[in-house]
Design an enzyme around this catalytic site. Structure first.
Site, PDB file in Angstrom:
ATOM      1  N   ASP A 228     -22.587  36.542  20.176  1.00  0.00           N
ATOM      2  CA  ASP A 228     -21.724  35.838  19.127  1.00  0.00           C
ATOM      3  C   ASP A 228     -22.506  34.923  18.198  1.00  0.00           C
ATOM      4  OD1 ASP A 228     -21.951  33.913  21.081  1.00  0.00           O
ATOM      5  OD2 ASP A 228     -19.987  33.839  21.753  1.00  0.00           O
TER       6      ASP A 228
ATOM      7  N   ASN B 141     -11.834  27.817  30.093  1.00  0.00           N
ATOM      8  CA  ASN B 141     -10.262  28.292  30.132  1.00  0.00           C
ATOM      9  C   ASN B 141     -10.399  29.850  30.511  1.00  0.00           C
ATOM     10  OD1 ASN B 141     -11.658  29.367  27.669  1.00  0.00           O
ATOM     11  ND2 ASN B 141      -9.864  28.483  26.361  1.00  0.00           N
TER      12      ASN B 141
ATOM     13  N   HIS C  75     -12.868  32.098  28.959  1.00  0.00           N
ATOM     14  CA  HIS C  75     -13.268  32.896  27.685  1.00  0.00           C
ATOM     15  C   HIS C  75     -14.696  33.408  28.091  1.00  0.00           C
ATOM     16  CE1 HIS C  75     -14.996  29.213  25.564  1.00  0.00           C
ATOM     17  NE2 HIS C  75     -16.105  29.591  25.984  1.00  0.00           N
TER      18      HIS C  75
ATOM     19  N   GLU D 185     -11.097  34.148  23.485  1.00  0.00           N
ATOM     20  CA  GLU D 185     -10.259  33.284  23.958  1.00  0.00           C
ATOM     21  C   GLU D 185      -9.165  33.785  24.745  1.00  0.00           C
ATOM     22  OE1 GLU D 185     -10.805  30.198  24.072  1.00  0.00           O
ATOM     23  OE2 GLU D 185     -12.109  29.708  22.402  1.00  0.00           O
TER      24      GLU D 185
HETATM   25  C1  F6R Z   1     -22.164  31.944  24.380  1.00  0.00           C
HETATM   26  C2  F6R Z   1     -20.605  32.090  24.666  1.00  0.00           C
HETATM   27  C3  F6R Z   1     -19.585  31.320  25.374  1.00  0.00           C
HETATM   28  C4  F6R Z   1     -20.178  30.492  26.575  1.00  0.00           C
HETATM   29  C5  F6R Z   1     -19.273  29.538  27.316  1.00  0.00           C
HETATM   30  C6  F6R Z   1     -19.830  28.568  28.050  1.00  0.00           C
HETATM   31  O1  F6R Z   1     -22.815  32.840  23.521  1.00  0.00           O
HETATM   32  O2  F6R Z   1     -20.104  32.993  23.982  1.00  0.00           O
HETATM   33  O3  F6R Z   1     -18.643  31.886  25.808  1.00  0.00           O
HETATM   34  O4  F6R Z   1     -20.923  31.334  27.287  1.00  0.00           O
HETATM   35  O5  F6R Z   1     -18.468  28.798  26.179  1.00  0.00           O
HETATM   36  O6  F6R Z   1     -20.865  27.654  27.440  1.00  0.00           O
HETATM   37  P1  F6R Z   1     -21.668  26.844  28.336  1.00  0.00           P
HETATM   38  O7  F6R Z   1     -22.716  27.395  29.191  1.00  0.00           O
HETATM   39  O8  F6R Z   1     -22.332  25.757  27.247  1.00  0.00           O
HETATM   40  O9  F6R Z   1     -20.970  26.006  29.445  1.00  0.00           O
END
Ligand code: F6R
Length: 242
Positions: free
Chosen positions: A68, A136, A138, A143
């Site tokens: 992303d 959550n 995701h 989401e």
């Molecule tokens: C990152 C992404 C997100 C993260 C998720 C966890 O490219 O797409 O889904 O993997 O938000 O983030 P952290 O590792 O910072 O807790």
């Protein structure tokens, strides 16, 4: 099928994740890696950089696709995922820039960019997709409520996600992007193998939903129960609700 590995701490998590990643890299002449940003994979990336420096593992023939990117920031902005990946991994493993794919978040034709990214990914096949998980459930920027059939698409960021990310933007909260471009859930599921890493108590509910919960769009990560080859590596705190 999900293989669950519970480890003591983040260092061990990062080492175990590196072993899984390295096995895939070593088994292919032209490996294709799906990569993630965020805090969870940083330790794994450090292991990859160290291994490249000490053992000479080559990334000449490795292709990467990131999950992303924010919409609207110039790619060299210090908070883009483009900048994150170059700083935390790409510069340290000397991967040729032409092998690296990250959605272009400041494209003038965002729908076209989504189609182009999806097409580029189907010209290859991702051998291993690395994921983190949101509190959550995701994955990527998908989401709760995102269709399991979704392909690469534009999402409007939830207020909570913007607030969570505001800490990285030194300017006012208004500077946090409102939209992002993300691989869809169906895009992620096309990978041959999936490696998800999570640590900390604030991930415990999401890990429960992923491993034991019903397969439901309410917990995007639960879709991984439908994939043939998933490895989930978590520390004790993230496993505490299992
Ligand atoms: C990152 C992404 C997100 C993260 C998720 C966890 O490219 O797409 O889904 O993997 O938000 O983030 P952290 O590792 O910072 O807790």
């Amino acid at each position: 099928m999900i293989k669950l590995i519970v480890v003591e701490n983040y260092e061990e998590l990062s080492r175990e994740a590196f072993k899984v990643m390295k096995e895939v890299i070593d088994s292919k002449s032209h490996p294709v890696l799906g990569l993630a940003t965020g805090s969870s994979p940083i330790g794994l990336y450090k292991n990859m950089i160290q291994d490249h420096k000490e053992n000479g593992t080559s990334y000449e023939n490795v292709t990467t696709f990131n999950l992303d990117e924010y919409v609207g920031l110039k790619k060299n902005h210090r908070e883009t995922y483009y900048t994150f990946m170059h700083k935390n991994l790409f510069e340290g493993i000397e991967i040729p820039e032409k092998n690296v794919h990250i959605p272009v978040g400041d494209s003038e034709d965002l729908d076209g960019e989504c189609r182009k990214y999806e097409q580029a990914m189907s010209d290859y096949q991702v051998d291993i997709q690395l994921l983190g998980i949101g509190g959550n459930g995701h994955i990527g920027f998908n989401e709760p409520g995102t269709s399991f059939d979704s392909l690469t698409h534009i999402v409007e960021l939830k207020e909570r996600t913007r607030q969570d990310n505001a800490r990285f933007f030194t300017d006012l909260e208004e500077d946090v992007p409102t939209h992002a471009i993300t691989m869809g859930i169906a895009t992620v599921m096309k990978a041959k193998k999936i490696l998800l890493v999570a640590n900390g108590e604030n991930k415990a509910d999401a890990i429960y939903g992923l491993i034991k919960g019903p397969v439901s769009e309410d917990c995007p990560a639960s879709v991984l129960q439908n994939h043939d080859d998933v490895v989930v590596i978590v520390d004790k705190a993230a496993a505490s609700k299992l």
